[in-house]
Design a protein around this motif. Structure first.
Motif, PDB file in Angstrom:
ATOM      1  N   PRO A 117       0.846  -1.198   0.000  1.00 34.48           N
ATOM      2  CA  PRO A 117       0.000   0.000   0.000  1.00 34.48           C
ATOM      3  C   PRO A 117       0.885   1.252   0.000  1.00 34.48           C
ATOM      4  O   PRO A 117       2.016   1.216   0.494  1.00 34.48           O
ATOM      5  CB  PRO A 117      -0.781  -0.119   1.310  1.00 34.48           C
ATOM      6  N   PRO A 118       0.394   2.378  -0.556  1.00 32.71           N
ATOM      7  CA  PRO A 118       1.219   3.599  -0.679  1.00 32.71           C
ATOM      8  C   PRO A 118       1.870   4.046   0.626  1.00 32.71           C
ATOM      9  O   PRO A 118       3.018   4.456   0.632  1.00 32.71           O
ATOM     10  CB  PRO A 118       0.233   4.646  -1.194  1.00 32.71           C
ATOM     11  N   LEU A 119       1.184   3.953   1.749  1.00 29.42           N
ATOM     12  CA  LEU A 119       1.748   4.399   3.024  1.00 29.42           C
ATOM     13  C   LEU A 119       2.982   3.577   3.383  1.00 29.42           C
ATOM     14  O   LEU A 119       4.003   4.121   3.798  1.00 29.42           O
ATOM     15  CB  LEU A 119       0.705   4.303   4.137  1.00 29.42           C
ATOM     16  N   LEU A 120       2.920   2.277   3.187  1.00 27.90           N
ATOM     17  CA  LEU A 120       4.061   1.424   3.510  1.00 27.90           C
ATOM     18  C   LEU A 120       5.222   1.669   2.547  1.00 27.90           C
ATOM     19  O   LEU A 120       6.375   1.589   2.937  1.00 27.90           O
ATOM     20  CB  LEU A 120       3.657  -0.047   3.484  1.00 27.90           C
ATOM     21  N   GLU A 121       4.912   1.978   1.275  1.00 27.63           N
ATOM     22  CA  GLU A 121       5.979   2.275   0.309  1.00 27.63           C
ATOM     23  C   GLU A 121       6.746   3.519   0.735  1.00 27.63           C
ATOM     24  O   GLU A 121       7.962   3.569   0.656  1.00 27.63           O
ATOM     25  CB  GLU A 121       5.394   2.469  -1.092  1.00 27.63           C
ATOM     26  N   GLN A 122       6.018   4.555   1.213  1.00 26.11           N
ATOM     27  CA  GLN A 122       6.673   5.784   1.664  1.00 26.11           C
ATOM     28  C   GLN A 122       7.568   5.508   2.864  1.00 26.11           C
ATOM     29  O   GLN A 122       8.693   5.982   2.933  1.00 26.11           O
ATOM     30  CB  GLN A 122       5.637   6.847   2.043  1.00 26.11           C
ATOM     31  N   GLN A 123       7.068   4.711   3.824  1.00 30.13           N
ATOM     32  CA  GLN A 123       7.873   4.390   5.001  1.00 30.13           C
ATOM     33  C   GLN A 123       9.111   3.608   4.595  1.00 30.13           C
ATOM     34  O   GLN A 123      10.195   3.847   5.103  1.00 30.13           O
ATOM     35  CB  GLN A 123       7.052   3.572   5.998  1.00 30.13           C
ATOM     36  N   ASP A 124       8.954   2.685   3.653  1.00 30.75           N
ATOM     37  CA  ASP A 124      10.089   1.876   3.188  1.00 30.75           C
ATOM     38  C   ASP A 124      11.126   2.770   2.500  1.00 30.75           C
ATOM     39  O   ASP A 124      12.309   2.612   2.698  1.00 30.75           O
ATOM     40  CB  ASP A 124       9.584   0.782   2.247  1.00 30.75           C
ATOM     41  N   ASN A 130      11.641   5.959   3.089  1.00 31.60           N
ATOM     42  CA  ASN A 130      12.281   6.761   4.145  1.00 31.60           C
ATOM     43  C   ASN A 130      13.322   5.935   4.879  1.00 31.60           C
ATOM     44  O   ASN A 130      14.375   6.452   5.257  1.00 31.60           O
ATOM     45  CB  ASN A 130      11.247   7.312   5.127  1.00 31.60           C
TER      46      ASN A 130
END
Length: 130
Positions: free
Chosen positions: A116-123, A125
């Protein structure tokens, strides 16, 4: 002793549909029962979880590791260091993908679905902090 039944077609099967299990055939005994004679009490105890047996998470992990490493060697060959290295890196990435998805595997033979997009951003970072 005479064989039971008139012929191979008429012999009783111990396991329906498995011709090797015919009463007079003896193959079931040779292929299934004889190897069971070699099972020791320690084998049985090792297969049982605590408190009945000695199976532990550590033993299961070591067994899974050994199977995986043996498969890599069998598929790539002992002389192919580069191939074994590439496969190991690929499997390492797959295990990381598995962890990122809360240990949910994809369908057999399929790639992992996108995060999901939120997890991609965290990954992303996390990669920037390295």
């Amino acid at each position: 002793f005479p064989k039971v039944g008139g012929g191979a077609q008429e012999q009783e099967l111990l396991v329906p549909g498995l011709k090797e299990s015919s009463v007079g055939g003896g193959t079931l005994k040779a292929k299934v029962l004889m190897p069971m004679m070699n099972v020791t009490k320690e084998d049985v105890v090792d297969a049982l979880p605590p408190p009945l047996g000695t199976r532990s998470v550590e033993k299961l992990c070591v067994q899974a590791r050994d199977v995986m490493l043996a498969q890599i060697t069998q598929l790539m060959g002992e002389d192919d260091l580069e191939g074994r290295s590439l496969m190991t890196k690929y499997l390492q990435e797959c295990l990381n993908d598995y962890l990122q998805r809360d240990c949910v595997a994809p369908e057999y033979g399929e790639p992992f679905p996108p995060l999901p997009p939120l997890l991609e951003q965290q990954d992303d970072n996390d990669d920037d902090n390295d």
